[in-house]
Design a protein around this motif. Structure first.
Motif, PDB file in Angstrom:
ATOM      1  N   VAL A   1      17.879  -7.246  -6.813  1.00 16.70           N
ATOM      2  CA  VAL A   1      17.461  -5.983  -6.214  1.00 16.70           C
ATOM      3  C   VAL A   1      17.704  -4.835  -7.184  1.00 16.70           C
ATOM      4  O   VAL A   1      18.780  -4.714  -7.771  1.00 16.70           O
ATOM      5  CB  VAL A   1      18.192  -5.710  -4.889  1.00 16.70           C
ATOM      6  N   GLU A   2      16.664  -4.013  -7.366  1.00 12.32           N
ATOM      7  CA  GLU A   2      16.774  -2.747  -8.087  1.00 12.32           C
ATOM      8  C   GLU A   2      16.481  -1.650  -7.074  1.00 12.32           C
ATOM      9  O   GLU A   2      15.479  -1.727  -6.356  1.00 12.32           O
ATOM     10  CB  GLU A   2      15.782  -2.675  -9.241  1.00 12.32           C
ATOM     11  N   ARG A   3      17.314  -0.633  -7.015  1.00 11.01           N
ATOM     12  CA  ARG A   3      17.138   0.406  -6.009  1.00 11.01           C
ATOM     13  C   ARG A   3      16.876   1.761  -6.648  1.00 11.01           C
ATOM     14  O   ARG A   3      17.555   2.160  -7.603  1.00 11.01           O
ATOM     15  CB  ARG A   3      18.379   0.500  -5.116  1.00 11.01           C
ATOM     16  N   HIS A   4      15.869   2.467  -6.129  1.00  9.50           N
ATOM     17  CA  HIS A   4      15.633   3.845  -6.530  1.00  9.50           C
ATOM     18  C   HIS A   4      16.583   4.772  -5.771  1.00  9.50           C
ATOM     19  O   HIS A   4      16.765   4.602  -4.559  1.00  9.50           O
ATOM     20  CB  HIS A   4      14.189   4.259  -6.210  1.00  9.50           C
ATOM     21  N   PRO A   5      17.160   5.745  -6.438  1.00 14.54           N
ATOM     22  CA  PRO A   5      18.040   6.689  -5.736  1.00 14.54           C
ATOM     23  C   PRO A   5      17.280   7.625  -4.799  1.00 14.54           C
ATOM     24  O   PRO A   5      17.855   8.201  -3.887  1.00 14.54           O
ATOM     25  CB  PRO A   5      18.704   7.461  -6.872  1.00 14.54           C
ATOM     26  N   ALA A   6      15.983   7.805  -5.034  1.00 12.32           N
ATOM     27  CA  ALA A   6      15.132   8.630  -4.179  1.00 12.32           C
ATOM     28  C   ALA A   6      13.774   7.962  -4.074  1.00 12.32           C
ATOM     29  O   ALA A   6      13.368   7.201  -4.959  1.00 12.32           O
ATOM     30  CB  ALA A   6      14.976  10.041  -4.755  1.00 12.32           C
ATOM     31  N   ASN A   7      13.072   8.226  -2.981  1.00 10.63           N
ATOM     32  CA  ASN A   7      11.776   7.616  -2.759  1.00 10.63           C
ATOM     33  C   ASN A   7      10.750   8.174  -3.751  1.00 10.63           C
ATOM     34  O   ASN A   7      10.507   9.371  -3.798  1.00 10.63           O
ATOM     35  CB  ASN A   7      11.316   7.882  -1.319  1.00 10.63           C
ATOM     36  N   ARG A   8      10.158   7.291  -4.536  1.00 13.35           N
ATOM     37  CA  ARG A   8       9.210   7.696  -5.572  1.00 13.35           C
ATOM     38  C   ARG A   8       7.784   7.239  -5.291  1.00 13.35           C
ATOM     39  O   ARG A   8       6.847   7.710  -5.935  1.00 13.35           O
ATOM     40  CB  ARG A   8       9.648   7.131  -6.935  1.00 13.35           C
ATOM     41  N   GLY A   9       7.607   6.315  -4.391  1.00  8.52           N
ATOM     42  CA  GLY A   9       6.271   5.828  -4.083  1.00  8.52           C
ATOM     43  C   GLY A   9       6.088   4.377  -4.484  1.00  8.52           C
ATOM     44  O   GLY A   9       6.812   3.830  -5.318  1.00  8.52           O
ATOM     45  N   ASN A  10       5.085   3.753  -3.853  1.00  9.87           N
ATOM     46  CA  ASN A  10       4.829   2.334  -4.081  1.00  9.87           C
ATOM     47  C   ASN A  10       4.519   2.024  -5.541  1.00  9.87           C
ATOM     48  O   ASN A  10       5.011   1.053  -6.109  1.00  9.87           O
ATOM     49  CB  ASN A  10       3.669   1.905  -3.175  1.00  9.87           C
ATOM     50  N   GLY A  11       3.674   2.861  -6.157  1.00 11.85           N
ATOM     51  CA  GLY A  11       3.326   2.628  -7.558  1.00 11.85           C
ATOM     52  C   GLY A  11       4.514   2.755  -8.494  1.00 11.85           C
ATOM     53  O   GLY A  11       4.656   1.999  -9.459  1.00 11.85           O
TER      54      GLY A  11
ATOM     55  N   PRO B   1      -0.470   5.190 -11.233  1.00  6.86           N
ATOM     56  CA  PRO B   1       0.040   6.302 -10.421  1.00  6.86           C
ATOM     57  C   PRO B   1       1.313   5.908  -9.691  1.00  6.86           C
ATOM     58  O   PRO B   1       1.595   4.715  -9.486  1.00  6.86           O
ATOM     59  CB  PRO B   1      -1.098   6.573  -9.432  1.00  6.86           C
ATOM     60  N   ASN B   2       2.089   6.885  -9.278  1.00  4.37           N
ATOM     61  CA  ASN B   2       3.362   6.619  -8.623  1.00  4.37           C
ATOM     62  C   ASN B   2       3.225   6.313  -7.139  1.00  4.37           C
ATOM     63  O   ASN B   2       4.160   5.766  -6.540  1.00  4.37           O
ATOM     64  CB  ASN B   2       4.313   7.810  -8.796  1.00  4.37           C
ATOM     65  N   ARG B   3       2.108   6.644  -6.541  1.00  3.35           N
ATOM     66  CA  ARG B   3       1.930   6.363  -5.118  1.00  3.35           C
ATOM     67  C   ARG B   3       1.043   5.129  -4.960  1.00  3.35           C
ATOM     68  O   ARG B   3       1.332   4.082  -5.507  1.00  3.35           O
ATOM     69  CB  ARG B   3       1.348   7.593  -4.413  1.00  3.35           C
ATOM     70  N   TYR B   4      -0.029   5.255  -4.213  1.00  2.62           N
ATOM     71  CA  TYR B   4      -0.923   4.123  -4.032  1.00  2.62           C
ATOM     72  C   TYR B   4      -1.922   4.059  -5.188  1.00  2.62           C
ATOM     73  O   TYR B   4      -1.927   4.883  -6.069  1.00  2.62           O
ATOM     74  CB  TYR B   4      -1.662   4.250  -2.704  1.00  2.62           C
ATOM     75  N   SER B   5      -2.748   3.029  -5.163  1.00  2.00           N
ATOM     76  CA  SER B   5      -3.879   2.857  -6.087  1.00  2.00           C
ATOM     77  C   SER B   5      -3.515   2.258  -7.439  1.00  2.00           C
ATOM     78  O   SER B   5      -4.354   2.224  -8.323  1.00  2.00           O
ATOM     79  CB  SER B   5      -4.624   4.185  -6.306  1.00  2.00           C
ATOM     80  N   TYR B   6      -2.285   1.779  -7.606  1.00  2.00           N
ATOM     81  CA  TYR B   6      -1.996   1.097  -8.867  1.00  2.00           C
ATOM     82  C   TYR B   6      -2.873  -0.153  -9.047  1.00  2.00           C
ATOM     83  O   TYR B   6      -3.218  -0.502 -10.187  1.00  2.00           O
ATOM     84  CB  TYR B   6      -0.506   0.727  -8.963  1.00  2.00           C
ATOM     85  N   PRO B   7      -3.292  -0.881  -7.962  1.00  2.00           N
ATOM     86  CA  PRO B   7      -4.176  -2.033  -8.194  1.00  2.00           C
ATOM     87  C   PRO B   7      -5.508  -1.626  -8.822  1.00  2.00           C
ATOM     88  O   PRO B   7      -5.997  -2.267  -9.759  1.00  2.00           O
ATOM     89  CB  PRO B   7      -4.371  -2.622  -6.791  1.00  2.00           C
ATOM     90  N   THR B   8      -6.111  -0.552  -8.292  1.00  2.00           N
ATOM     91  CA  THR B   8      -7.377  -0.070  -8.832  1.00  2.00           C
ATOM     92  C   THR B   8      -7.230   0.291 -10.300  1.00  2.00           C
ATOM     93  O   THR B   8      -8.042  -0.103 -11.150  1.00  2.00           O
ATOM     94  CB  THR B   8      -7.836   1.165  -8.037  1.00  2.00           C
ATOM     95  N   THR B   9      -6.184   1.041 -10.607  1.00  2.00           N
ATOM     96  CA  THR B   9      -5.973   1.506 -11.976  1.00  2.00           C
ATOM     97  C   THR B   9      -5.742   0.351 -12.933  1.00  2.00           C
ATOM     98  O   THR B   9      -6.322   0.300 -14.024  1.00  2.00           O
ATOM     99  CB  THR B   9      -4.771   2.467 -12.019  1.00  2.00           C
TER     100      THR B   9
END
Length: 303
Positions: free
Chosen positions: A66-76, A176-184
Motif C-alpha cells: 500500500v502507498e498512501r497519498h497524504p491528500a486526495n489528488r485524484g484517480n489519475g 491528467p490527475n483526475r479522470y481520463s488517464y486511459p484516453t490520454t
C-alpha cells in the motif's frame, strides 16, 4: 523472475498490478484476493488516495503493498504514483471496486507477451456504461479518437489495461490527475508509434457507492484531452480541417456577396469573408508550427 498465472503459464516479465483506491474498504480485500488467485507471483500495489475509511488497512491485510497519498489528488494521480512506484516490468491497471474481472488478466498479459506495448481490456458495447447516453458518448469518443490517430481504437475510457512500464514512463507527464488517464495513455502511445492491442471483455456495473463521473462534464473533458494529445503529437489533424472549413466559409461568403447580395460591387471582398480568410491562414500556420515542434520532440526522443 518470471510471473505465473493461475493456469501455470509463465510470462517473460515481472508484473505489478496497480489499483488506485478511494474509500473502497468494503470490498477491496476481496478484489486483492481475486487478483492474487489470478497472478500468484505478481506484486499488487494499492494506491490509497487519502481515503477516509480503512481502505489501506484492508488492502494491506489482504496482502497488497500500500502507498498512501497524504491528500486526495485524484484517480489519475494515484495511477501515476502506482506506475512510478511499481517494480514490475509490466504494469497492469485495475479499479479497486470489483468492476474488472480478473479472469481476463491472462488474455491481457498474453498480448504484452506477443509484443504489444499496451493491451486494453475493451468492454463490449452493451457494457460500456450504465445508460444509453453514456454508451453513445463512449462510442462517439472512440470514433473521434480513431479519426485523430488514423487507426481503430476501442473503448478509450477503459481503465483495465497492461503496459510496459519503461514505455508508459515516457508519457507519464501527460496523464491528467483526475479522470481520463486511459484516453490520454492510449492516444499518446498510438501517436508515439507503439503497439496497442485490444482484448474484448465484459464489464460490470459498479458494486457499491456512486461513480464520480458526470456524463456531460466528463464527455467534454475527454474530448478536450483527445484534442490536447493530438495537438502534442499530430497537430495538423486538428488545425488543417479547421483552416479548410474557415477558408471554405470565407469563399462562400465572398461568392454570395459577389453574385447575390451586392453584384454591383464586383470582386469586392466583404469583411466577414476577409476575416475568415485571414483566420484560416493563421490557424494553418499555427498548426504547421506545432507540427514542426512535435517532430523535433520525437527527434530528441529517438536520439
Amino acid at each position: 523472475m518470471q510471473v505465473l498465472n493461475s493456469t501455470g503459464q509463465s510470462y517473460p516479465f515481472t508484473v505489478t498490478v496497480v489499483m488506485p483506491a478511494y474509500n473502497e474498504a468494503h470490498g477491496i480485500a476481496a478484489v486483492v484476493e481475486r487478483v492474487r488467485d489470478a497472478l500468484p507471483d505478481a506484486e499488487i500495489l494499492v494506491v490509497d488516495d487519502a481515503s477516509t475509511d480503512a481502505t489501506g488497512a484492508a488492502a494491506a491485510a489482504a496482502g497488497a503493498r500500500v502507498e498512501r497519498h497524504p491528500a486526495n489528488r485524484g484517480n489519475g494521480a494515484a495511477v501515476k504514483t502506482g506506475i512510478r512506484r511499481a517494480t514490475g516490468d509490466v504494469v497492469l491497471l485495475m479499479d479497486a471496486d470489483g468492476q474488472m474481472d480478473p479472469r481476463y488478466i491472462p488474455a491481457i498479459l498474453d498480448g504484452i507477451a506477443d509484443g504489444y506495448d499496451m493491451v486494453v481490456g475493451a468492454r463490449t458495447r452493451d457494457t460500456q456504461g450504465d445508460s444509453l447516453p453514456r454508451r453513445l458518448g463512449n462510442r462517439a469518443l472512440d470514433a473521434l479518437g480513431g479519426y485523430l490517430v488514423e487507426t481503430e481504437v476501442r473503448d478509450l475510457t477503459s481503465g483495465y489495461r497492461a503496459m510496459r512500464r519503461e514505455i508508459i514512463m515516457e508519457y507519464i507527464h501527460l496523464l491528467p490527475n483526475r479522470y481520463s488517464y486511459p484516453t490520454t495513455s492510449t492516444l499518446a502511445l498510438l501517436k508515439g508509434g507503439h503497439g496497442v492491442g485490444f482484448v474484448t471483455i465484459e464489464g460490470k456495473r459498479r458494486g457499491g457507492g456512486q461513480s464520480g463521473q458526470k456524463l456531460m462534464r466528463n464527455g467534454i473533458r475527454f474530448g478536450l484531452i483527445i484534442l490536447r494529445i493530438i495537438s502534442l503529437f499530430a497537430p495538423l489533424r486538428v488545425y488543417f480541417p479547421v483552416a479548410v472549413l474557415m477558408f471554405s466559409l470565407g469563399l462562400l461568403s465572398w461568392l454570395l456577396n459577389m453574385f447575390l447580395l451586392e453584384p454591383a460591387r464586383g470582386l469586392y471582398i466583404p469583411n466577414s469573408a476577409l476575416l475568415l480568410f485571414v483566420g484560416s491562414i493563421i490557424i494553418f500556420l499555427f498548426g504547421l508550427l506545432a507540427e514542426q515542434l512535435a517532430a523535433l520532440r520525437f527527434q530528441r526522443h529517438e536520439r
